[in-house]
Design a protein around this motif. Structure first.
Motif, short mmCIF file in Angstrom:
data_model
loop_
_atom_site.label_atom_id
_atom_site.label_comp_id
_atom_site.label_asym_id
_atom_site.label_seq_id
_atom_site.Cartn_x
_atom_site.Cartn_y
_atom_site.Cartn_z
N PHE A 278 0.83 -1.20 0.00
CA PHE A 278 0.00 0.00 0.00
C PHE A 278 0.87 1.25 0.00
N TYR A 279 1.96 1.22 0.78
CA TYR A 279 2.87 2.37 0.81
C TYR A 279 3.45 2.66 -0.57
N ARG A 280 3.70 1.61 -1.35
CA ARG A 280 4.32 1.79 -2.66
C ARG A 280 3.30 1.92 -3.78
N ALA A 281 2.21 1.14 -3.71
CA ALA A 281 1.26 1.11 -4.82
C ALA A 281 0.48 2.41 -4.94
N ILE A 282 0.09 2.98 -3.81
CA ILE A 282 -0.72 4.20 -3.87
C ILE A 282 0.06 5.35 -4.51
N PRO A 283 1.29 5.66 -4.04
CA PRO A 283 2.03 6.72 -4.74
C PRO A 283 2.43 6.35 -6.16
N GLN A 284 2.70 5.06 -6.40
CA GLN A 284 3.09 4.65 -7.75
C GLN A 284 1.99 4.93 -8.76
N VAL A 285 0.78 4.48 -8.46
CA VAL A 285 -0.33 4.70 -9.38
C VAL A 285 -0.66 6.18 -9.46
N ALA A 286 -0.59 6.87 -8.33
CA ALA A 286 -0.87 8.31 -8.32
C ALA A 286 0.10 9.07 -9.22
N VAL A 287 1.40 8.78 -9.07
CA VAL A 287 2.41 9.46 -9.89
C VAL A 287 2.26 9.07 -11.36
N SER A 288 1.98 7.80 -11.62
CA SER A 288 1.86 7.32 -12.99
C SER A 288 0.75 8.04 -13.74
N PHE A 289 -0.44 8.07 -13.17
CA PHE A 289 -1.56 8.73 -13.84
C PHE A 289 -1.35 10.24 -13.94
N THR A 290 -0.76 10.83 -12.90
CA THR A 290 -0.56 12.27 -12.91
C THR A 290 0.47 12.70 -13.95
N VAL A 291 1.61 12.00 -13.99
CA VAL A 291 2.64 12.32 -14.98
C VAL A 291 2.12 12.04 -16.39
N TYR A 292 1.37 10.96 -16.56
CA TYR A 292 0.78 10.66 -17.86
C TYR A 292 -0.14 11.80 -18.32
N ASP A 293 -0.96 12.28 -17.41
CA ASP A 293 -1.88 13.37 -17.73
C ASP A 293 -1.10 14.64 -18.11
N LEU A 294 -0.05 14.94 -17.36
CA LEU A 294 0.77 16.12 -17.67
C LEU A 294 1.49 15.97 -19.00
N MET A 295 2.02 14.78 -19.28
CA MET A 295 2.71 14.55 -20.55
C MET A 295 1.74 14.68 -21.73
N LYS A 296 0.51 14.22 -21.55
CA LYS A 296 -0.48 14.36 -22.62
C LYS A 296 -0.74 15.83 -22.92
N GLN A 297 -0.76 16.66 -21.87
CA GLN A 297 -0.96 18.10 -22.08
C GLN A 297 0.24 18.70 -22.81
N LEU A 298 1.46 18.33 -22.37
CA LEU A 298 2.66 18.87 -22.98
C LEU A 298 2.82 18.44 -24.44
N LEU A 299 2.34 17.23 -24.75
CA LEU A 299 2.44 16.71 -26.11
C LEU A 299 1.19 17.02 -26.95
N ASN A 300 0.31 17.80 -26.35
CA ASN A 300 -0.90 18.26 -27.07
C ASN A 300 -1.83 17.11 -27.45
N ILE A 301 -1.99 16.15 -26.54
CA ILE A 301 -2.93 15.05 -26.80
C ILE A 301 -3.87 14.86 -25.61
N SER A 302 -4.06 15.90 -24.83
CA SER A 302 -4.95 15.79 -23.68
C SER A 302 -6.38 15.55 -24.10
N LYS A 303 -6.71 15.95 -25.33
CA LYS A 303 -8.03 15.67 -25.89
C LYS A 303 -7.84 14.74 -27.06
N PRO A 304 -8.37 13.48 -27.00
CA PRO A 304 -8.17 12.52 -28.09
C PRO A 304 -8.64 13.09 -29.42
N LEU A 305 -7.88 12.75 -30.49
CA LEU A 305 -8.25 13.22 -31.82
C LEU A 305 -9.43 12.44 -32.36
#
Length: 305
Positions: A278-305
């Motif tokens: 739990f100590y590792r999985a909660i921050p892992q999934v949290a960071v994964s989804f958050t960084v993915y969301d930020l990268m999608k914004q930076l790469l201009n794909i936050s809204k699917p084509l």
């Protein structure tokens, strides 16, 4: 969606997913290392809790010991996370016409299928990482390539690279599905009802996205729910992967779970290490989804084509 845009979107999603996976795994690498040692009852660390155990790793192996096997993990995680996120987006698109727009069924199904796809493509590298992380005093395995060659030559041929694949797939089906599903449900709820937790997308497309703290919380909830259901299979997987290192004969999933239960019970065996997970999985999934969301914004794909 044109063929060009479809390929461009998939490539950018692949990059965003790979970076997100590496960031998430690096953030929790020390706890991941100790979890493996705890799950398989390593003689040098089996009596420690998470915090004392991490300190013991530093004393015995130095700070680098906290990241032992992390190089192999990064080699595996980038393609794993990249494939998983790309597959999720594609499966979600393919399954959407078959489900009512009022349900989230396609998201949990797409998450499960994406997890299976990623596991099948990258499993041997996960086995290598487990072998390297389990080593403490001796250096039987000397790197990614040497470990792969040693396993094939001395531990049963090419099929031995997939030792523990069955519990891995049984774990990832509910885990990935529930993680994506729970995150998406939480995210949709916050976007609809908690406007103070939203902001305009960084790509200035007009899309509204979650703030970083809100994204982390939604991802953490997804990780907690998913871990609760899939953990026994993770324990079985690690024990099957490392059976040679421990000189124990773990033939298959059923035999492995039975042996673990008989020797150590439920809390000390099948669910051993759940608290650290739990100590590792909660921050892992949290960071994964958050960084993915930020990268999608930076790469201009936050809204699917």
């Amino acid at each position: 969606m044109t063929e060009y845009n479809s390929k461009s979107y998939a490539i950018k999603t692949f990059i965003a997913g790979g970076i997100a996976g590496c960031a998430a795994k690096t953030a929790i690498a020390p706890m991941d290392r100790f979890k493996i040692l705890l799950q398989v009852h390593h003689s040098q660390y089996k009596s420690y809790n998470i915090w004392r155990g991490l300190g013991a790793v530093v004393r015995h192996e130095g700070y680098r010991g906290l990241y032992k096997g992390n190089g192999a993990m990064m080699v595996r995680v980038f393609p794993y996370a990249a494939i998983q996120f790309v597959a999720y987006e594609q499966y979600k698109k393919l399954t959407k016409p078959y489900f009512s727009s009022k349900t989230q069924t396609n998201k949990i199904l797409s998450g499960s299928l994406a997890g299976v796809t990623a596991v099948l493509c990258t499993y041997p590298l996960d086995l290598v990482r487990a072998k390297l992380a389990f080593q403490v005093d001796h250096k039987h395995y000397k790197g990614i390539t040497h470990t792969l060659v040693t396993i094939v030559r001395n531990e049963g041929g090419v099929l031995s690279l997939y030792r523990g694949i069955v519990p891995t797939l049984l774990q990832i089906l509910p885990y990935a599905g529930l993680a994506f599903y729970t995150y998406e449900v939480c995210k949709s709820y916050v976007l609809r009802n908690m406007k103070f937790c939203t902001k305009p997308s960084l790509d200035q497309s007009g899309t509204v996205v979650l703030t970083v703290p809100a994204n982390l919380i939604c991802g953490g909830i997804g990780g907690a729910v998913a871990q609760t259901f899939g953990y026994p299979f993770d324990v079985a997987r690690r024990n099957m992967q490392l059976s040679k290192a421990q000189d124990q004969h773990r033939r298959n999933l059923r035999a492995t779970l039975r042996d673990i239960f008989r020797q150590h019970g439920i809390t000390g065996g099948i669910y051993r290490g759940l608290s650290i997970n739990f100590y590792r999985a909660i921050p892992q999934v949290a960071v994964s989804f958050t960084v993915y969301d930020l990268m999608k914004q930076l790469l201009n794909i936050s809204k699917p084509l």
